[in-house]
Design a protein around this motif. Structure first.
Motif, PDB file in Angstrom:
ATOM      1  N   THR A 433       0.821  -1.213   0.000  1.00  0.00           N
ATOM      2  CA  THR A 433       0.000   0.000   0.000  1.00  0.00           C
ATOM      3  C   THR A 433       0.852   1.259   0.000  1.00  0.00           C
ATOM      4  OG1 THR A 433      -1.675  -1.215   1.273  1.00  0.00           O
ATOM      5  CG2 THR A 433      -1.881   1.183   1.178  1.00  0.00           C
ATOM      6  N   ASP A 434       1.905   1.265   0.816  1.00  0.00           N
ATOM      7  CA  ASP A 434       2.724   2.467   0.945  1.00  0.00           C
ATOM      8  C   ASP A 434       3.580   2.732  -0.291  1.00  0.00           C
ATOM      9  OD1 ASP A 434       1.746   2.951   3.475  1.00  0.00           O
ATOM     10  OD2 ASP A 434       3.365   1.884   4.496  1.00  0.00           O
ATOM     11  N   GLN A 435       3.708   1.750  -1.178  1.00  0.00           N
ATOM     12  CA  GLN A 435       4.495   1.923  -2.388  1.00  0.00           C
ATOM     13  C   GLN A 435       3.664   2.334  -3.599  1.00  0.00           C
ATOM     14  OE1 GLN A 435       7.053  -1.555  -3.084  1.00  0.00           O
ATOM     15  NE2 GLN A 435       6.655  -2.202  -0.974  1.00  0.00           N
ATOM     16  N   ALA A 436       2.330   2.287  -3.458  1.00  0.00           N
ATOM     17  CA  ALA A 436       1.460   2.358  -4.628  1.00  0.00           C
ATOM     18  C   ALA A 436       1.156   3.768  -5.106  1.00  0.00           C
ATOM     19  CB  ALA A 436       0.150   1.628  -4.349  1.00  0.00           C
ATOM     20  N   GLY A 437       1.454   4.781  -4.276  1.00  0.00           N
ATOM     21  CA  GLY A 437       1.208   6.147  -4.722  1.00  0.00           C
ATOM     22  C   GLY A 437       0.498   6.974  -3.677  1.00  0.00           C
ATOM     23  N   THR A 438       0.464   8.255  -3.913  1.00  0.00           N
ATOM     24  CA  THR A 438      -0.100   9.180  -2.937  1.00  0.00           C
ATOM     25  C   THR A 438      -1.601   9.008  -2.761  1.00  0.00           C
ATOM     26  OG1 THR A 438      -0.236  10.844  -4.699  1.00  0.00           O
ATOM     27  CG2 THR A 438       1.673  10.927  -3.245  1.00  0.00           C
ATOM     28  N   VAL A 439      -2.311   8.439  -3.756  1.00  0.00           N
ATOM     29  CA  VAL A 439      -3.758   8.254  -3.589  1.00  0.00           C
ATOM     30  C   VAL A 439      -4.058   7.265  -2.472  1.00  0.00           C
ATOM     31  CG1 VAL A 439      -4.335   8.849  -5.954  1.00  0.00           C
ATOM     32  CG2 VAL A 439      -3.792   6.488  -5.390  1.00  0.00           C
ATOM     33  N   PHE A 440      -3.091   6.418  -2.116  1.00  0.00           N
ATOM     34  CA  PHE A 440      -3.306   5.469  -1.035  1.00  0.00           C
ATOM     35  C   PHE A 440      -2.985   6.049   0.332  1.00  0.00           C
ATOM     36  CE2 PHE A 440      -3.337   2.568  -4.577  1.00  0.00           C
ATOM     37  CZ  PHE A 440      -4.189   1.548  -4.169  1.00  0.00           C
ATOM     38  N   GLU A 441      -2.511   7.292   0.378  1.00  0.00           N
ATOM     39  CA  GLU A 441      -2.215   7.917   1.657  1.00  0.00           C
ATOM     40  C   GLU A 441      -3.469   8.481   2.315  1.00  0.00           C
ATOM     41  OE1 GLU A 441       0.729  10.864   0.913  1.00  0.00           O
ATOM     42  OE2 GLU A 441       2.262   9.419   0.256  1.00  0.00           O
ATOM     43  N   HIS A 442      -4.485   8.774   1.510  1.00  0.00           N
ATOM     44  CA  HIS A 442      -5.706   9.372   2.043  1.00  0.00           C
ATOM     45  C   HIS A 442      -6.684   8.289   2.480  1.00  0.00           C
ATOM     46  CE1 HIS A 442      -4.194  13.134   0.532  1.00  0.00           C
ATOM     47  NE2 HIS A 442      -4.168  12.678  -0.704  1.00  0.00           N
ATOM     48  N   SER A 443      -7.557   8.610   3.405  1.00  0.00           N
ATOM     49  CA  SER A 443      -8.568   7.669   3.872  1.00  0.00           C
ATOM     50  C   SER A 443      -9.940   8.093   3.366  1.00  0.00           C
ATOM     51  CB  SER A 443      -8.565   7.583   5.400  1.00  0.00           C
ATOM     52  OG  SER A 443      -8.856   8.843   5.979  1.00  0.00           O
ATOM     53  N   HIS A 444     -10.774   7.101   3.108  1.00  0.00           N
ATOM     54  CA  HIS A 444     -12.122   7.304   2.592  1.00  0.00           C
ATOM     55  C   HIS A 444     -13.032   6.259   3.217  1.00  0.00           C
ATOM     56  CE1 HIS A 444     -10.492   9.898  -0.656  1.00  0.00           C
ATOM     57  NE2 HIS A 444      -9.492   9.026  -0.652  1.00  0.00           N
ATOM     58  N   VAL A 445     -14.333   6.438   3.028  1.00  0.00           N
ATOM     59  CA  VAL A 445     -15.288   5.432   3.469  1.00  0.00           C
ATOM     60  C   VAL A 445     -15.548   4.534   2.257  1.00  0.00           C
ATOM     61  CG1 VAL A 445     -17.476   5.014   4.660  1.00  0.00           C
ATOM     62  CG2 VAL A 445     -16.264   7.183   4.995  1.00  0.00           C
TER      63      VAL A 445
END
Length: 576
Positions: A433-445
């Motif tokens: 997850t941490d390698q996949a890009g900045t879109v994975f840094e944010h949280s969503h429902v």
């Protein structure tokens, strides 16, 4: 920067597999239209491409149970122009009069210029297409129900399902009542089109959720003592329904005679595949907090639930867990369909490994998928080879159902980060997850996830529906660095042959098994085409197709790194 997202374009440079540079936006800054960096594995191109969708769950403090479930997402080429269009379930405040349709749909106007650069641009066609029947949308399923070569759309709602027939001219007609689908009491979340009797017509399975009315007086508190959403076991499950397609525009409810011995629960996920390798499609149902169901096809129009005997009903510890999203796929390249399902926080997601005859072993812990998901509540998920190395990986969308006490200042404080797991080819998975890009840094429902090659560049992208949040379109920026094979499997009239299984044979490399489907994930509809990662393999493979009607055909020396169609009846016939 222009604030009108419909006027913005995303250049997708197919020849160099790169995307236009952009900066990582703050989650609340809609002026930054493309989320991610060119080196990121995935970037979010929703707003820049015009796919701007804000989900409304109508939460008003009454904690109506349906508010916590949507939205599902869907990819479908409704205008048959060769690129995927997109739909997302939509809601409204349940304590007000309903005037809103159950979903929002976008037409994909994918262009390619003389330099082979592509422009991804979406246009909202909800009203023009005819999706105006009122309803609180939850999820969707897609399939060609009348075999005319145009894909149709079913929407699950808090209420009866809605079936929209594709008219072939950019519009849809609501045929829910005339087709016989509106008589069922209760509400479904996930559904699947499946030709279970091999007669050439798509039938329909609807997984029903709980027995819930808006005036239900029960209230529930979370661990902090504050009021929150009640768990599904508070209300009790209702029976699922199987509808037979008569081929004349009518669906007949055959649940009472066809579904034998099932222990129904609050169904949330449905995925169809041939789990026991007998050539007939079976049905797996993920139930929330009750035993899951494995309907094994008896070849005579009936099914028997074999989940408990097969090891696919409960975890290895004998516990019925809160299954939400589910998918089937051959992650270990041994030729059979393995199962993965997402669960609630502290339970861990589950991996059930198939022995080829429909018997499963829980490998959640040794695979790393169980422990790696303990902090999260998972929903939409799919086996997909995001890096095209020939081994199926996993994405799990996350979003809790209990308010995050550290996020109570948020409008809907149920957000979590999503998870991406890479197949290590050894039976284990690595959390990348941490390698996949900045879109994975944010949280969503996170809720529904649809998977497909939306830009036709040879890798799988993801349409994400977030509860009470903005939709995301994760564009894959890594997969087409490897070779790939893209197949559309069609039958008479140009219809997609859902349930067809393909076997790709390559000299000196593992044999790959995949299937054409639109089901799986959670409340969502996937690309019916099949995209197979080939890694560094460059020789033309042979492709064998096991058609859902029982016929088997072979194609030799199939071109790679292209999307092609294989039509039933045009290959070399083989003995089944």
């Amino acid at each position: 920067m222009c604030r009108c997202v419909s006027c913005l374009l995303i250049p997708l440079l197919v020849a160099t597999y790169a995307c236009a540079p952009s900066s990582d936006p703050d989650a609340t800054d809609v002026a930054n239209e493309v989320a991610g960096q060119p080196s990121d594995w995935f970037i979010d191109g929703a707003r820049a491409s015009g796919l701007e969708f804000l989900h409304i769950n109508g939460a008003s403090g009454n904690y109506y149970y349906p508010e916590i479930l949507p939205p599902g997402a869907g990819f479908l080429d409704y205008d048959n122009d060769g690129d995927l269009d997109a739909c997302l379930a939509q809601g409204y405040p349940l304590d007000t009069e309903n005037t809103r349709g159950p979903l929002t749909c976008f037409r994909n106007d994918l262009d390619r210029d003389s330099n082979d650069a592509q422009t991804l641009r979406f246009t909202d066609v909800t009203v023009a297409a005819g999706f105006v029947t009122p309803g609180f949308g939850l999820g969707m399923a897609t399939g060609d129900v009348n075999n005319d070569g145009w894909i149709d759309l079913l929407v699950t709602t808090y209420g009866p399902v809605q079936l929209y027939r594709n008219n072939g001219d950019g519009t849809f007609s609501d045929i829910s009542s005339s087709s016989g689908l509106t008589a069922t009491v209760g509400f479904g979340v996930s559904a699947a089109f499946v030709d279970y009797d091999r007669d050439g017509w798509l039938d329909l399975y609807v997984g029903h959720n709980v027995d819930y009315q808006l005036d239900n007086p029960i209230t529930c508190d979370n661990r902090a003592g504050a009021r929150d959403y009640c768990p599904p076991e508070t209300y009790g499950g209702t029976p699922d329904h199987l509808y037979h397609n008569n081929g004349d525009g009518q669906f007949v409810d055959v649940s009472d005679t066809a579904l034998i011995g099932g222990t129904f629960g609050p169904a949330l996920g449905v995925v169809t595949a041939d789990y026991d390798g007998d050539g007939w499609t079976d049905i797996y149902v993920a139930n929330d907090a009750t035993e899951n169901i494995l309907w094994i096809n008896q070849h005579d129009g009936t099914f028997r639930d074999n989940a408990l005997l097969s090891g696919a009903a409960v975890s290895a510890t004998g516990v019925a867990e809160a299954s939400m999203g589910v998918d089937a796929g051959d992650f270990d390249n041994d030729g059979d369909e393995d199962l993965f399902m997402t669960h609630i926080t502290a339970e861990g997601n589950n991996l059930y490994v198939n022995d080829g005859q429909g018997q499963f072993v829980d490998r959640s812990t040794p695979s790393g998928l169980g422990p790696g998901s303990f902090p999260y509540t998972g929903w939409g998920t799919t086996w997909f080879d995001f890096d095209n190395d020939g081994w199926l990986d996993l994405l799990a969308l996350n979003g809790t159902v209990i308010a995050n006490q550290e996020r109570l200042d948020a409008p809907f404080p149920y957000d979590q980060r999503n998870s991406l797991f890479r197949n290590q080819q050894t039976g284990r998975f690595e959390d990348v997850t941490d390698q996949a890009g900045t879109v994975f840094e944010h949280s969503h429902v996170g809720r529904g996830a649809a998977f497909g090659d939306v830009d036709n560049d040879g890798d799988l992208d993801v349409l994400i529906g977030n509860d009470a949040g903005m939709a995301q379109l994760l564009l894959n920026n890594i997969g087409n660095r490897h070779h790939w094979l893209g197949l559309r499997l069609t039958g008479g009239g140009g219809r997609d042959m859902l349930g067809a299984r393909i076997v790709i044979r390559r000299e000196g490399a593992p044999t790959l098994s995949r299937r054409a489907r639109t089901d799986g994930s959670y409340a969502s509809a996937n690309d019916p085409r099949v995209l197979v990662g080939l890694g560094d393999f460059t020789t033309k493979p042979s492709v064998t197709v096991f058609w859902p009607t029982g016929e088997v055909e072979n194609w030799a020396d199939v071109n790679i790194d292209h999307w092609i169609s294989l039509e039933q009846g045009t290959g070399q016939t083989q003995t089944p």
